[in-house]
Design a protein around this motif. Sequence first.
Motif, mmCIF file in Angstrom:
data_model
loop_
_atom_site.group_PDB
_atom_site.id
_atom_site.type_symbol
_atom_site.label_atom_id
_atom_site.label_comp_id
_atom_site.label_asym_id
_atom_site.label_seq_id
_atom_site.Cartn_x
_atom_site.Cartn_y
_atom_site.Cartn_z
ATOM 1 N N GLY A 44 -4.162 3.775 -7.899
ATOM 2 C CA GLY A 44 -3.313 3.678 -6.710
ATOM 3 C C GLY A 44 -2.551 2.371 -6.731
ATOM 4 N N ASP A 56 -0.113 9.515 -10.729
ATOM 5 C CA ASP A 56 1.116 9.463 -9.942
ATOM 6 C C ASP A 56 1.979 8.267 -10.353
ATOM 7 O OD1 ASP A 56 3.044 9.751 -7.969
ATOM 8 O OD2 ASP A 56 1.782 8.948 -6.375
ATOM 9 N N ALA A 78 2.520 5.691 -7.646
ATOM 10 C CA ALA A 78 1.361 4.811 -7.481
ATOM 11 C C ALA A 78 1.344 3.742 -8.560
ATOM 12 C CB ALA A 78 0.061 5.619 -7.502
ATOM 13 N N GLN A 116 -4.905 10.739 -2.191
ATOM 14 C CA GLN A 116 -4.620 9.306 -2.189
ATOM 15 C C GLN A 116 -4.960 8.713 -0.827
ATOM 16 O OE1 GLN A 116 -0.459 9.453 -3.212
ATOM 17 N NE2 GLN A 116 -0.894 8.961 -5.345
ATOM 18 N N TYR A 117 -5.651 7.608 -0.860
ATOM 19 C CA TYR A 117 -5.915 6.856 0.359
ATOM 20 C C TYR A 117 -6.071 5.396 -0.025
ATOM 21 C CZ TYR A 117 -10.713 7.112 -1.304
ATOM 22 O OH TYR A 117 -11.837 7.016 -2.093
ATOM 23 N N ALA A 118 -5.800 4.559 0.908
ATOM 24 C CA ALA A 118 -5.880 3.125 0.655
ATOM 25 C C ALA A 118 -7.313 2.643 0.820
ATOM 26 C CB ALA A 118 -4.972 2.387 1.634
ATOM 27 N N SER A 132 3.581 6.856 1.723
ATOM 28 C CA SER A 132 3.296 8.244 2.103
ATOM 29 C C SER A 132 2.329 8.831 1.072
ATOM 30 C CB SER A 132 4.579 9.066 2.189
ATOM 31 O OG SER A 132 5.354 8.911 1.020
ATOM 32 N N PRO A 133 1.029 8.632 1.280
ATOM 33 C CA PRO A 133 0.035 9.103 0.311
ATOM 34 C C PRO A 133 0.044 10.621 0.163
ATOM 35 C CG PRO A 133 -1.026 8.217 2.284
ATOM 36 C CD PRO A 133 0.437 7.990 2.433
ATOM 37 N N SER A 134 -0.263 11.082 -1.036
ATOM 38 C CA SER A 134 -0.293 12.506 -1.345
ATOM 39 C C SER A 134 -1.659 13.088 -0.977
ATOM 40 C CB SER A 134 -0.037 12.719 -2.837
ATOM 41 O OG SER A 134 -0.373 14.032 -3.225
ATOM 42 N N ASN A 161 0.827 -1.190 0.000
ATOM 43 C CA ASN A 161 0.000 0.000 0.000
ATOM 44 C C ASN A 161 0.868 1.249 0.000
ATOM 45 O OD1 ASN A 161 -2.439 1.420 0.106
ATOM 46 N ND2 ASN A 161 -3.306 -0.174 1.415
ATOM 47 N N PHE A 162 0.235 2.422 -0.079
ATOM 48 C CA PHE A 162 0.957 3.693 -0.071
ATOM 49 C C PHE A 162 1.833 3.797 1.172
ATOM 50 C CE2 PHE A 162 -2.961 4.986 -2.423
ATOM 51 C CZ PHE A 162 -2.355 5.394 -3.596
#
Length: 93
Positions: A60, A82, A85, A28-30, A21-23, A18-19
């Motif tokens: 993502g 991204d 991603a 961005q979220y999981a 460090s999401p932007s 998973n991410f």
Amino acid sequence: MTIRSQKNLEILLSTLKNFQSPSLELEQYATPSSIAAEWVWTMAMKGEVAGKVILDAACGPGILGIGLLLMGAKKIFFVDKDEKAMQLCRDNY
């Protein structure tokens, strides 16, 4: 690979990366594996997945598209703005 239950799908999806460090700017979220599994399982039970070509826009890490592939989608187009991603999605795939 045969997926026998929604719970089995959830367990498989929970193993994906998973991410880190999401932007916030890109929102961005999981997607939690439980939600992804429920959504994908419901679509599959309605006959909306097997043999279909589907777009996973803003993919993502690819949890939804990979879940759809596991449930028999013919092809998934993974798209994300991204590049980090997209690399994560490729790694998961």
